[in-house]
Design a protein around this motif. Sequence first.
Motif, PDB file in Angstrom:
ATOM      1  N   THR A 106      -1.866  12.219 -26.091  1.00 50.04           N
ATOM      2  CA  THR A 106      -1.152  12.206 -24.821  1.00 50.04           C
ATOM      3  C   THR A 106       0.140  13.020 -24.921  1.00 50.04           C
ATOM      4  O   THR A 106       0.635  13.313 -26.007  1.00 50.04           O
ATOM      5  CB  THR A 106      -0.768  10.779 -24.398  1.00 50.04           C
ATOM      6  N   GLN A 107       0.686  13.334 -23.766  1.00 56.21           N
ATOM      7  CA  GLN A 107       2.000  13.964 -23.673  1.00 56.21           C
ATOM      8  C   GLN A 107       3.025  12.987 -23.094  1.00 56.21           C
ATOM      9  O   GLN A 107       4.104  13.387 -22.673  1.00 56.21           O
ATOM     10  CB  GLN A 107       1.920  15.217 -22.791  1.00 56.21           C
ATOM     11  N   SER A 108       2.698  11.706 -23.089  1.00 55.04           N
ATOM     12  CA  SER A 108       3.529  10.698 -22.428  1.00 55.04           C
ATOM     13  C   SER A 108       4.629  10.193 -23.352  1.00 55.04           C
ATOM     14  O   SER A 108       4.401   9.956 -24.545  1.00 55.04           O
ATOM     15  CB  SER A 108       2.670   9.503 -21.988  1.00 55.04           C
ATOM     16  N   PHE A 194      -5.361   5.501 -19.719  1.00 55.44           N
ATOM     17  CA  PHE A 194      -5.485   6.742 -20.469  1.00 55.44           C
ATOM     18  C   PHE A 194      -6.964   7.098 -20.577  1.00 55.44           C
ATOM     19  O   PHE A 194      -7.784   6.256 -20.989  1.00 55.44           O
ATOM     20  CB  PHE A 194      -4.917   6.587 -21.879  1.00 55.44           C
ATOM     21  N   ASP A 195      -7.321   8.333 -20.212  1.00 59.18           N
ATOM     22  CA  ASP A 195      -8.703   8.725 -20.438  1.00 59.18           C
ATOM     23  C   ASP A 195      -8.866   9.168 -21.889  1.00 59.18           C
ATOM     24  O   ASP A 195      -7.897   9.233 -22.651  1.00 59.18           O
ATOM     25  CB  ASP A 195      -9.164   9.791 -19.440  1.00 59.18           C
ATOM     26  N   ALA A 199      -5.152  12.078 -21.003  1.00 62.75           N
ATOM     27  CA  ALA A 199      -4.485  12.146 -19.703  1.00 62.75           C
ATOM     28  C   ALA A 199      -4.187  10.731 -19.220  1.00 62.75           C
ATOM     29  O   ALA A 199      -4.975   9.804 -19.432  1.00 62.75           O
ATOM     30  CB  ALA A 199      -5.356  12.888 -18.698  1.00 62.75           C
ATOM     31  N   GLN A 201      -2.688   8.041 -16.077  1.00 65.19           N
ATOM     32  CA  GLN A 201      -2.383   7.789 -14.681  1.00 65.19           C
ATOM     33  C   GLN A 201      -1.956   6.340 -14.517  1.00 65.19           C
ATOM     34  O   GLN A 201      -2.297   5.483 -15.336  1.00 65.19           O
ATOM     35  CB  GLN A 201      -3.584   8.089 -13.789  1.00 65.19           C
TER      36      GLN A 201
END
Length: 291
Positions: A106-108, A194-195, A199, A201
């Motif tokens: 992730t980029q979170s 998280f997929d 990604a 949402q």
Amino acid sequence: MSDDGTRAISIIGFIGSVFSPWYRWSGRANPANHCCINVATYGRGGRWTMTDRGQEALRQTTDTFTVGPSHMHWDGTCLMVQINEVSVPHCDRVQGFVKIHPAGITQSEICLHERGSHIWRPFAPTADIEVNLNRSGWQWTGHGYFDANFGTAALEDDFSYWTWGRYPMPDGTACFYDVIRRDGSEDLSLSLQFDKAGAVQMLKPPSKTSFRRSLWAVRRETRADAGFVPRQTKMMLDAPFYCRAGVQTQINGHLTNGVHEALDLKRFASPLLKPMLAAKVPRRRAWRFGD
């Protein structure tokens, strides 16, 4: 957690070991002087290791984190953890390796406190793991998770209570963070999906639902569809201020078994607790690496 649900493992690398009484007693002046790689295994033959080590035991590069005899190495696709620790109170050695294979990165990066004093970085909410340790039955595969927390203040100074949960879903992983701040500012509730590629949402938050307290009576709650009561499926760690367990809940109609944590930081802040922790977290100041 193993594919059959009978065994689990938790590995945490610390610089400034937040649960170490030695770090607190030191005044938190030098985080590098209180580092460790904490390994806890759950299931038959489970063991606990958490040795607080001095800064001589710490080495870091861009892809390797070493504390004394154990280290973590990222090769670009896999996190390899080489373990060589001694369990408490059994005093036997826990050796071997764990490989964590993220489905995606992730980029979170999420701030848990408005002052910016605590950051959560869920690198790989969905991952496969391989475990190979020097004990009978401790060679298995399962589903795993890889994240990090960064902070500039003691947890017990900024928070009074939090819960966290990670639950496998058909298309990835659901994560929930519910935090009560000590200063009375707005509490934080996160519900994220998280997929498998990483990604993220926002997930419409299911109801916050209480379920049975731990053996130390730490209150527990997690997210669940309306009318569903979560239940513990596997006890992992039960302490006076902290509980980690396998928990079954239902999210958007999907029944899922994940890992849940509840942390009572009002209890943890008690000075009476620190001598108890010292028995589980031995201090080893000196270390010398081989040439």
